[in-house]
Design an enzyme around this catalytic site. Structure first.
Site, short mmCIF file in Angstrom:
data_model
loop_
_atom_site.label_atom_id
_atom_site.label_comp_id
_atom_site.label_asym_id
_atom_site.label_seq_id
_atom_site.Cartn_x
_atom_site.Cartn_y
_atom_site.Cartn_z
N ASN A 9 -10.70 9.70 -8.56
CA ASN A 9 -9.57 8.96 -9.10
C ASN A 9 -10.13 8.02 -10.16
O ASN A 9 -10.71 6.99 -9.85
CB ASN A 9 -8.88 8.17 -7.98
CG ASN A 9 -7.72 7.33 -8.51
OD1 ASN A 9 -7.36 7.44 -9.68
ND2 ASN A 9 -7.14 6.52 -7.64
N LYS A 11 -8.55 6.23 -12.15
CA LYS A 11 -7.68 5.06 -12.35
C LYS A 11 -7.47 4.82 -13.85
O LYS A 11 -7.47 5.79 -14.62
CB LYS A 11 -8.25 3.84 -11.62
CG LYS A 11 -8.54 4.15 -10.14
CD LYS A 11 -8.84 2.95 -9.30
CE LYS A 11 -9.14 3.39 -7.87
NZ LYS A 11 -9.34 2.29 -6.95
N HIS A 99 -0.76 5.56 -3.70
CA HIS A 99 -1.98 4.76 -3.76
C HIS A 99 -1.64 3.29 -3.55
O HIS A 99 -0.61 2.81 -4.02
CB HIS A 99 -2.68 4.97 -5.11
CG HIS A 99 -4.08 4.47 -5.09
ND1 HIS A 99 -4.38 3.12 -5.18
CD2 HIS A 99 -5.26 5.12 -4.94
CE1 HIS A 99 -5.70 2.99 -5.09
NE2 HIS A 99 -6.25 4.17 -4.96
N GLU A 101 -2.69 0.73 -4.90
CA GLU A 101 -2.50 -0.03 -6.15
C GLU A 101 -1.08 0.16 -6.70
O GLU A 101 -0.50 -0.75 -7.28
CB GLU A 101 -3.56 0.40 -7.18
CG GLU A 101 -4.94 -0.12 -6.77
CD GLU A 101 -6.10 0.75 -7.22
OE1 GLU A 101 -5.93 1.61 -8.09
OE2 GLU A 101 -7.21 0.55 -6.65
N GLU A 171 -7.08 5.32 2.92
CA GLU A 171 -7.82 4.37 2.09
C GLU A 171 -7.55 2.94 2.56
O GLU A 171 -6.56 2.33 2.13
CB GLU A 171 -7.39 4.50 0.63
CG GLU A 171 -7.65 5.85 0.00
CD GLU A 171 -7.80 5.78 -1.51
OE1 GLU A 171 -8.79 6.29 -2.02
OE2 GLU A 171 -6.93 5.17 -2.18
N GLY A 177 -12.81 -0.64 -3.90
CA GLY A 177 -13.40 -1.40 -5.00
C GLY A 177 -14.15 -2.64 -4.56
O GLY A 177 -14.48 -3.50 -5.38
N SER A 217 -14.77 2.79 -1.51
CA SER A 217 -16.20 2.58 -1.75
C SER A 217 -17.08 3.75 -1.29
O SER A 217 -18.20 3.55 -0.83
CB SER A 217 -16.68 1.26 -1.12
OG SER A 217 -15.98 0.17 -1.70
P1 13P Z 1 -13.31 2.87 -4.89
O1 13P Z 1 -14.04 4.16 -4.60
O2 13P Z 1 -13.64 2.31 -6.22
O3 13P Z 1 -13.42 1.90 -3.76
O4 13P Z 1 -11.75 3.27 -4.99
C1 13P Z 1 -11.18 4.01 -3.98
C2 13P Z 1 -9.85 4.46 -4.42
O5 13P Z 1 -8.94 3.66 -4.56
C3 13P Z 1 -9.66 5.89 -4.72
O6 13P Z 1 -8.31 6.20 -4.88
#
Ligand code: 13P
Length: 255
Positions: A9, A11, A99, A101, A171, A177, A217
């Protein structure tokens, strides 16, 4: 055998030039997937078309390009949105939905997500449906009920055929992150629980066939241990998917 998936992803990162370079590097990886292994790369919307063209030109199999979102309505006056039908017409095969976010910054509710799942499935996109609890819920010890509710509210209206098209990604928000990965024991525990929730509604045979990815992560250094868990069927990877060498190691960690 359940599908094992390494999903990237990206992003809202990378310029077109950077994205092209990263994709070229990923498509050049000398990797022979087993029949049950797949790589999915969710690129920013403006890069879907060039990414699909590069994938096609590469002739690589078991690698797919995903959208990071799709709108709930089929078409119409929704300025700035991207429909599932548009994605299908481009040749996109997968879409990340729910997601954390998007839930947080764009206020996507369980109900809107249920609609997005339906619309995406209607246009033959495979939803990678995300669930996961915030830190406060984990600290209160109520993460199982929280996550079960997310999948019940957005997926449990589906009939069994439709449900089986969905990939679930667990997740935990506190691990996204932050560099703070869930331990393999925490991931396994939640994945086994989610599978039991699916089994309760759709039966054990169906639940056994569903792929449940872990996200938060994931990196080269922990992918092997996470993917070795019995109920972890791969990963949804943010930061580490932006570095070709890191993501290559994650792909190679698929079991
Ligand atoms: P990270 O791997 O940067 O923690 O992000 C995970 C994520 O949100 C994947 O959709």
């Amino acid at each position: 055998m359940r599908k094992q998936i390494a999903a990237a992803n990206w992003k809202m990162n990378l310029t077109l030039g950077q994205a092209e370079k990263l994709l070229d590097n990923l498509l050049a990886i000398d990797w022979t997937p087993k029949t049950h292994q797949e790589v999915v790369i969710a690129v920013p919307a403006p890069y879907l078309f060039p990414a699909l063209a590069k994938l096609k030109a590469s002739g690589r199999e078991h690698i797919y390009i995903a959208s990071q979102n799709a709108y709930s309505e089929v078409s119409g006056a929704y300025t700035g949105e991207t429909s599932a039908e548009m994605l299908q017409s481009l040749g996109v095969t997968h879409v990340i939905l729910g997601h954390s976010e998007r839930r947080e910054h764009f206020h996507e509710t369980d109900e809107v997500l249920a609609k997005k799942v339906d619309t995406s499935l209607a246009y033959h996109l495979i939803p990678i449906f995300c669930c996961g609890e915030p830190l406060s819920i984990r600290e209160a010890g109520t993460q199982n009920a929280f996550v079960a509710r997310q999948i019940e509210k957005s997926l449990f209206h589906l009939d069994v055929t439709s449900l089986q098209k969905v990939v679930i990604a667990y997740e935990p928000i506190w691990a996204i992150g932050t560099g703070k990965t869930a331990s393999s024991a925490q991931a396994q525990e939640m994945h086994a629980f989610l599978r039991s929730v699916l089994a309760g509604k759709y039966g054990a045979t169906v639940a056994e066939k569903m792929s449940i990815l872990y996200g938060g992560s994931v990196k080269a250094a922990n992918a092997n241990e996470l993917f070795a868990c019995a109920d972890v069927d791969g990963g949804l990877v943010g930061g580490a998917s932006l570095v070709a060498g890191e993501f290559e190691a994650i792909i190679r960690a698929l079991q």
